[in-house]
Design an enzyme around this catalytic site. Structure first.
Site, short mmCIF file in Angstrom:
data_model
loop_
_atom_site.label_atom_id
_atom_site.label_comp_id
_atom_site.label_asym_id
_atom_site.label_seq_id
_atom_site.Cartn_x
_atom_site.Cartn_y
_atom_site.Cartn_z
N ASP A 89 28.81 21.37 47.97
CA ASP A 89 28.62 19.76 48.22
C ASP A 89 27.75 19.78 49.52
O ASP A 89 27.24 19.09 49.89
CB ASP A 89 30.19 19.49 49.36
N LEU A 93 29.93 12.01 54.57
CA LEU A 93 28.05 11.16 54.67
C LEU A 93 27.20 11.77 54.49
O LEU A 93 26.56 11.63 54.33
CB LEU A 93 28.56 10.45 56.16
N ARG A 94 27.27 13.45 53.72
CA ARG A 94 26.15 14.17 53.82
C ARG A 94 26.09 13.42 52.14
O ARG A 94 24.46 13.60 52.26
CB ARG A 94 26.61 15.34 53.43
N GLY A 95 27.09 12.98 51.86
CA GLY A 95 26.09 12.13 50.38
C GLY A 95 24.86 11.06 50.39
O GLY A 95 24.23 11.11 50.05
#
Length: 353
Positions: free
Chosen positions: A207, A288-290
């Protein structure tokens, strides 16, 4: 004199613009070079599909950078975030800074590397007897302002992968030993590659890579013959090949430099940002990295095309690369091919097939 001659001798590198196919990998690498804050790229694919060749080719394509002469961290002469402490002190003291141009560093991380080799070591004995911090820089110092390539990243110790990802995200490396602490800049594009047959990376680590590119062995016999012929021809007469592709290489180099300069002024509309987050939400992407990576990559793609406004077309080109590896919940599941991301993207952005 001999050392100097060896320094100037470079092995020929296959031109990036001559690489056939593997569009996902090429696009992901170019976007990460335009905006290193995307967070690197994980390339998964079969053996012998040109992963290493492509990564060396992108490093060779990039323009030279100006560094402070004889500095172990490739320090920038004016950007504090890319500067070692000694250079900062020298500037504060009004000393004259000498610089030199070097090729973008491309550091290979060997599979058996130890933490000391990666992060660097502090010579405690020297520190205690001479009263100075004796730091021996590691691979993270050498990779500052360049690319760090880890082949077979899925076989690397999880602890080391964590260190690499932390440094890539923060842009700094800290080494602490016996109460002595050294911190230096380590801003680089992290590129990992691996073969799915040898096992996947843990979802928590996967991720943290900004993008995930998949590459497959070419099935078309005609294309396979073309790739083999081109590689053989390059090995026989590398100088002729490099000369033949010189203008294409320069055009792409100029395009990347122009995109880097345009990037800060690229605008991503509020309605598109809402829709990107809706896609992430509907795909049940953790954290919220995506969202952040997709926004960054869409802007980098617009800049790559020479535009200062992001379009739906930009998002469609990069959203699968940014999200497909964030969907897994069960470590035993394989990575989504991108169909699920594509389906939700089309629904949210109301695109008909």
């Amino acid at each position: 004199m001999v050392t100097e001659n060896l320094k100037n001798f470079d092995s020929p590198v296959f031109p990036f613009t001559a690489i056939v196919g593997q569009e996902e990998m090429k696009l992901a690498l170019q976007l990460n070079v335009i905006d290193p804050k995307i967070g690197g790229v994980m390339i998964m694919g079969d053996r012998g599909t040109g992963k290493s060749t492509t990564i060396r080719a992108i490093a060779d394509l990039l323009p030279e950078i100006e560094i402070v002469k004889d500095d172990p961290f490739n320090s920038h002469k004016s950007d504090l975030d890319l500067m070692g402490n000694e250079v900062k002190v020298a500037i504060q003291n009004g000393e004259e800074i000498q610089t030199e141009l070097i090729k973008i560093p491309m550091i290979d991380l060997p599979l058996g590397a130890t933490e000391d080799r990666v992060c660097g070591t502090i010579d405690i004995e020297k520190a205690l007897t001479e009263g100075i911090k004796a730091f021996e820089p590691g691979l993270l110092a050498k990779a500052n302002r360049g690319l760090l390539y880890v082949d077979e990243v899925n076989l690397l110790d999880d602890h080391l992968v964590d260190i690499l990802l932390d440094s890539a995200a923060s842009g700094w490396n800290t080494v602490e030993r016996e109460g002595i602490s050294i911190r230096h800049p380590a801003r680089f594009v992290l590129v990992g590659s691996g073969n799915p047959e040898e096992g996947e990376l843990r979802p928590q680590l996967l991720d943290r890579f900004g993008m995930h590119a998949e590459i497959r062995t070419v099935k078309d016999p005609t294309l396979r013959v073309k790739v083999v012929e081109e590689r053989t021809s390059f090995d026989q007469t590398p100088s002729v090949w490099i000369e033949n592709y010189a203008s294409e290489q320069q055009n792409l180099r100029d395009k990347i430099i122009a995109a880097q300069q345009l990037l800060p002024s690229v605008d991503l509309g509020y309605d598109l940002r809402i829709k990107i987050s809706e896609v992430c939400s509907r795909l049940d992407v953790d954290g919220l990295r995506g969202d952040i990576v997709t926004n960054r990559a869409a802007k980098a793609h617009a800049a790559y095309d020479g535009r200062d406004t992001v379009t739906i077309e930009d998002i469609s080109k990069i959203i699968t690369l940014c999200l497909r590896h964030r969907l897994r919940k069960d470590p035993l599941e394989s990575i989504d091919s991108g169909d699920k991301v594509n389906k939700i993207f089309k629904e949210v952005f109301e695109i008909e097939d």
